[in-house]
Design an enzyme around this catalytic site. Structure first.
Site, PDB file in Angstrom:
ATOM      1  N   GLU A  36       1.284   2.917 -40.530  1.00  0.00           N
ATOM      2  CA  GLU A  36       0.664   3.948 -41.511  1.00  0.00           C
ATOM      3  C   GLU A  36      -0.816   4.480 -40.889  1.00  0.00           C
ATOM      4  O   GLU A  36      -0.779   5.679 -41.179  1.00  0.00           O
ATOM      5  CB  GLU A  36       0.467   3.353 -42.873  1.00  0.00           C
ATOM      6  CG  GLU A  36       1.861   3.188 -43.431  1.00  0.00           C
ATOM      7  CD  GLU A  36       2.852   4.242 -43.580  1.00  0.00           C
ATOM      8  OE1 GLU A  36       2.354   5.306 -43.635  1.00  0.00           O
ATOM      9  OE2 GLU A  36       4.054   3.972 -43.413  1.00  0.00           O
ATOM     10  N   TYR A 119      -2.976   7.606 -50.068  1.00  0.00           N
ATOM     11  CA  TYR A 119      -1.848   7.769 -49.615  1.00  0.00           C
ATOM     12  C   TYR A 119      -1.302   6.381 -48.772  1.00  0.00           C
ATOM     13  O   TYR A 119      -0.227   5.884 -48.930  1.00  0.00           O
ATOM     14  CB  TYR A 119      -1.646   8.851 -48.702  1.00  0.00           C
ATOM     15  CG  TYR A 119      -0.419   8.955 -47.651  1.00  0.00           C
ATOM     16  CD1 TYR A 119       0.659   9.211 -48.074  1.00  0.00           C
ATOM     17  CD2 TYR A 119      -1.005   8.347 -46.363  1.00  0.00           C
ATOM     18  CE1 TYR A 119       1.828   9.012 -46.986  1.00  0.00           C
ATOM     19  CE2 TYR A 119       0.085   8.268 -45.471  1.00  0.00           C
ATOM     20  CZ  TYR A 119       1.456   8.460 -45.663  1.00  0.00           C
ATOM     21  OH  TYR A 119       2.435   8.421 -44.857  1.00  0.00           O
ATOM     22  N   ASP A 137       2.748  12.530 -49.317  1.00  0.00           N
ATOM     23  CA  ASP A 137       2.007  13.196 -48.106  1.00  0.00           C
ATOM     24  C   ASP A 137       2.416  14.738 -47.973  1.00  0.00           C
ATOM     25  O   ASP A 137       3.090  15.257 -49.054  1.00  0.00           O
ATOM     26  CB  ASP A 137       2.461  12.132 -46.716  1.00  0.00           C
ATOM     27  CG  ASP A 137       4.060  12.546 -46.311  1.00  0.00           C
ATOM     28  OD1 ASP A 137       4.599  13.191 -47.343  1.00  0.00           O
ATOM     29  OD2 ASP A 137       4.383  12.191 -45.338  1.00  0.00           O
TER      30      ASP A 137
END
Ligand code: SF4
Length: 348
Positions: A36, A119, A137
């Site tokens: 991520e 996020y 996102d």
């Protein structure tokens, strides 16, 4: 009888069509954190080889926490946004010190780690730990705006709140990680910015933009930051022993702490380049050969560099106060290099 919910349709599509990505098979908290972090600002296909290399070099929190900075940056070298690598290491150190070596599982706790925003925290909590939190996102903003016909500016926080509320409402609580990845995947593949492929979209019948033919108007196009063009001259300097000159004090915007760069000057040509090399690094050369133009982007800068090959007559005796190294190409490969440097060293 009501048909399957949008979430079910989406998950069915995802189960069948998802891309096989290395971080998708039974990823641990650590692997999800690495993936991520790398995926922030960077495309999936660019990330894949970096992700594999990174996990090989630093397979767990302990290895990452103890890594020396140069090895870390070498591994990240070319991926850009180097602050992410430093944050990852700081997070690993905090996990070891404050969380007994285990990544927290709740989004609120994850957000306390360096460089982890909402996020990333939600993505890790849902994907690695099945926590029911939605991830929003850029792709998700686009898909949800179109699905619900939201015409407001998606860069405004009010619009974001609206989109987050919809995403949380749609979220499949049994498979939150898959649901989030499915929505992002739909945005990254079918529901693209221009010319979305609505004919094969599983959410076609739920989509307001599709029904009203508003796909091109939603989301509202945003003003993009203006790019700045920079023109410069760069030097690939080698010694008679085949070593290459790399510097640690590049001019802005190339300056990156801990990364090696080639010498570059802005707005000038070879004469100025030669006198710069002599003044800063004690390099004199009678041989200068144009190698062509190299294009490179850093943040919003678009650079075009006229590259020259020079051969240093001899290595300067006294060390200049500007930090630089003479390295064999094989040694250079083991160092943290900038993206531009990677491109230029291919000319060796
Ligand atoms: S129908 Fe088209 S616009 Fe709507 S979500 Fe699917 S791909 Fe996007």
């Amino acid at each position: 009888m009501p048909g399957p919910s949008a979430a079910n349709k989406l998950l069915r599509w995802y189960d069948k069509h998802q891309r096989q990505l290395p971080w998708r098979s039974n990823a641990s908290g650590y692997e999800t954190l690495v993936a991520e972090t790398m995926l922030q600002q960077t495309q999936v296909k660019t990330v894949i080889p970096y992700y594999r290399r990174f996990l090989k070099a630093f397979p767990n929190f302990v290895a990452l926490a103890q890594a020396d900075e140069s090895a870390l940056l070498t591994c990240w070298s070319g991926l850009g946004y180097y602050r992410r690598a430093r944050y990852l290491q700081q997070s690993a150190q905090e996990v070891i010190t404050h969380y007994h070596g285990r990544l927290p599982t709740e989004a609120d706790e994850l957000r306390k780690l360096p460089g982890i925003g909402s996020y990333t925290a939600n993505a890790i909590a849902s994907i690695a730990f099945a926590k029911p939190v939605a991830v929003v996102d850029g792709n998700v903003k686009r898909v949800i705006s179109r699905l619900h016909g939201i015409r407001d500016d998606v860069s405004r926080s009010k619009t974001l709140q609206k989109i987050e509320a919809v995403a949380n409402e749609m979220l499949c609580r049994k498979r939150p990680g898959d649901f989030n990845q499915a929505l992002m995947e739909l945005g990254a593949t079918l529901c693209s910015r221009s010319k979305p492929q609505c004919h094969c979209c599983p959410l076609q019948h739920d989509c307001v933009a599709y029904k009203k033919n508003l796909q091109e108007q939603i989301p509202k196009p945003q003003a993009t930051r203006q790019t700045v063009a920079l023109i410069g001259s760069g030097a690939l300097v080698t010694s008679k022993q085949g070593k290459v000159l790399l510097i640690a004090d590049a001019p802005k915007p190339l300056k990156r702490q801990g990364l090696l760069e080639i010498p570059v000057i802005w707005h000038k040509r070879e004469r100025a380049l030669m006198s710069h090399l002599k003044k800063q690094y004690g390099v004199t050369s009678k041989f200068i050969q144009p190698l062509g133009k190299v294009r490179h982007g850093v943040m919003h800068y678009r650079m075009q560099i006229d590259l020259f090959r020079l051969q240093a007559e001899r290595l300067p005796r006294s060390q200049s106060h500007h930090r630089h190294l003479w390295l064999k190409p094989t040694e250079a490969d083991q160092q943290p290099l900038s993206g531009l440097c990677h491109k230029v060293l291919k000319y060796l």
